[in-house]
Design an enzyme around this catalytic site. Sequence first.
Site, PDB file in Angstrom:
ATOM      1  N   HIS A   1     -13.610   1.822  12.916  1.00  0.00           N
ATOM      2  CA  HIS A   1     -12.313   1.146  13.017  1.00  0.00           C
ATOM      3  C   HIS A   1     -11.322   2.145  13.624  1.00  0.00           C
ATOM      4  O   HIS A   1     -11.454   3.354  13.409  1.00  0.00           O
ATOM      5  CB  HIS A   1     -11.892   0.757  11.588  1.00  0.00           C
ATOM      6  CG  HIS A   1     -10.697  -0.118  11.475  1.00  0.00           C
ATOM      7  ND1 HIS A   1      -9.419   0.377  11.550  1.00  0.00           N
ATOM      8  CD2 HIS A   1     -10.582  -1.446  11.248  1.00  0.00           C
ATOM      9  CE1 HIS A   1      -8.564  -0.625  11.376  1.00  0.00           C
ATOM     10  NE2 HIS A   1      -9.242  -1.733  11.195  1.00  0.00           N
TER      11      HIS A   1
ATOM     12  N   ASP B   1     -14.951   6.085   5.131  1.00  0.00           N
ATOM     13  CA  ASP B   1     -14.018   4.959   5.226  1.00  0.00           C
ATOM     14  C   ASP B   1     -14.608   3.846   4.357  1.00  0.00           C
ATOM     15  O   ASP B   1     -15.583   3.198   4.738  1.00  0.00           O
ATOM     16  CB  ASP B   1     -13.897   4.529   6.697  1.00  0.00           C
ATOM     17  CG  ASP B   1     -13.116   3.222   6.855  1.00  0.00           C
ATOM     18  OD1 ASP B   1     -12.810   2.561   5.837  1.00  0.00           O
ATOM     19  OD2 ASP B   1     -12.834   2.858   8.004  1.00  0.00           O
TER      20      ASP B   1
ATOM     21  N   GLN C   1     -14.280  -1.455   3.728  1.00  0.00           N
ATOM     22  CA  GLN C   1     -15.084  -2.683   3.639  1.00  0.00           C
ATOM     23  C   GLN C   1     -16.207  -2.587   2.612  1.00  0.00           C
ATOM     24  O   GLN C   1     -16.914  -3.572   2.389  1.00  0.00           O
ATOM     25  CB  GLN C   1     -15.685  -3.030   5.017  1.00  0.00           C
ATOM     26  CG  GLN C   1     -14.664  -3.342   6.084  1.00  0.00           C
ATOM     27  CD  GLN C   1     -13.902  -4.642   5.843  1.00  0.00           C
ATOM     28  OE1 GLN C   1     -14.271  -5.465   5.003  1.00  0.00           O
ATOM     29  NE2 GLN C   1     -12.813  -4.837   6.570  1.00  0.00           N
TER      30      GLN C   1
ATOM     31  N   LYS D   1      -7.867  -5.457   0.327  1.00  0.00           N
ATOM     32  CA  LYS D   1      -9.150  -6.068   0.703  1.00  0.00           C
ATOM     33  C   LYS D   1     -10.007  -6.330  -0.533  1.00  0.00           C
ATOM     34  O   LYS D   1     -11.116  -6.841  -0.435  1.00  0.00           O
ATOM     35  CB  LYS D   1      -9.902  -5.152   1.668  1.00  0.00           C
ATOM     36  CG  LYS D   1      -9.197  -5.025   3.026  1.00  0.00           C
ATOM     37  CD  LYS D   1     -10.050  -4.276   4.003  1.00  0.00           C
ATOM     38  CE  LYS D   1      -9.282  -3.793   5.205  1.00  0.00           C
ATOM     39  NZ  LYS D   1      -8.959  -4.863   6.147  1.00  0.00           N
TER      40      LYS D   1
ATOM     41  N   CYS E   1      -9.816  -4.267  15.699  1.00  0.00           N
ATOM     42  CA  CYS E   1      -9.455  -2.833  15.667  1.00  0.00           C
ATOM     43  C   CYS E   1     -10.668  -1.957  15.943  1.00  0.00           C
ATOM     44  O   CYS E   1     -10.812  -0.866  15.369  1.00  0.00           O
ATOM     45  CB  CYS E   1      -8.820  -2.431  14.337  1.00  0.00           C
ATOM     46  SG  CYS E   1      -7.324  -3.325  13.977  1.00  0.00           S
TER      47      CYS E   1
END
Length: 408
Positions: A121, A198, A201, A224, A362
């Site tokens: 991303h 990261d 997600q 999220k 993104c």
Amino acid sequence: MNIAEIRKQFPILHQEVNGHPLVYLDSAATSQKPRSVIEAVKRYYELDNSNVHRGVHTLGSRATEAYEGARERVARFLNAPAAEQIIFTRGTTTALNLVASSYASSVLMEGDEIVLTPMEHHSNLIPWQQAAKRSGAVLKYIPLQPDGTISLADVEKTVTNRTKIVSVMYVSNVLGVINPIKEITEIAHRNGAVMVVDGAQSTPHMRIDVQALDCDFYALSGHKMCGPTGIGALYGRKSLLEAMEPNEFGGEMIDFVDLYESTWKDIPWRFEAGTPIIAGAVGLAAAMDFLEEIGLENIDRHEKELAAYAYSKLSDIEGITIYGPREGRVGLITFNLDDVHPHDVATVLDSEGIAVRAGHHCCQPLMRWLDVTATARASFYLYNTEQDVDRLAASLLRTKEFFGHAIG
Ligand code: PLP
């Protein structure tokens, strides 16, 4: 998991959009919020609202307890060794920027390597581009396999003893692929590099244990994972956080201030300049309670079943291309329909009450790797059902019809 009961807890889902019952398939962009989270934020503002770490009065103590209690909640959720290793941020983007500016600027020298993947991303790409420009370090990319997965042999080839930082997403917001973070971390550490994850997600969908992963930094976004927008967190290894300089300065983060020199508080507060996002932290803690009550393992299983169902149902549509591997994916399907622009797909679906995302997500370098400019994406969460997938599939068939193509 009783999905009907879970759905009752999300007020927003029970509405019509454009004359149809809403099917929300954009949780990878932001998830919906259960009543318990909305109530926790409301209760905080109605009963406890005050500034933290300064008031001697009762509301000040309650707000501080709520805020620091939320930090402990995040630490437990991630199985971090201590709450002081959790820094509240605005989200994953701010968390990764903090690492790429504060940590990276103190360690990177000319010729050092930062290793990423082409699926990152922009939040886990541009901060490193900037860090590389500032330091003279070089960016290197672990190549992707044709199905969008990462091979550990390629990780071994890309990471060298010049690598100082490896930063990789746990789960791709486009390909849905779950990357082998524990194994990549082991390779990074064997080469003396620090591992940054990261977790935007992954954290909403699967049990995360930062000690088992053994990563050095882990970033997440509250919005999220059923929490409010504007709150996220960075987990960091204690020795690294303690060696890091803050990247923002002002109130709340100082120990002693003189006209020409100042000193900082201990971790984590030295990284939280200014009045923090107190209600957001309270909401994030409530979201973590909610997710753990249902069980991350249950959520994970439900979404994988839904992803498998959706993959097979959508694959039957003639002229559809689905990106990413069939197996080893989370509950999101990124796709294109032959000769129909993804924005048109999303617009037709919206006219039937179905919310999906269209665009580059993104991830412009990944779009180029896929040889497309944009895609549509349907992303599922714990409140989605097979009926939602059926509505999506039926609507996609009508989309093809609408644009004058044969029905598959
Ligand atoms: N990383 C990934 C994989 C994402 O999907 C996102 C958001 O879509 C981000 C980072 C950025 O998260 P935020 O916008 O909450 O900072």
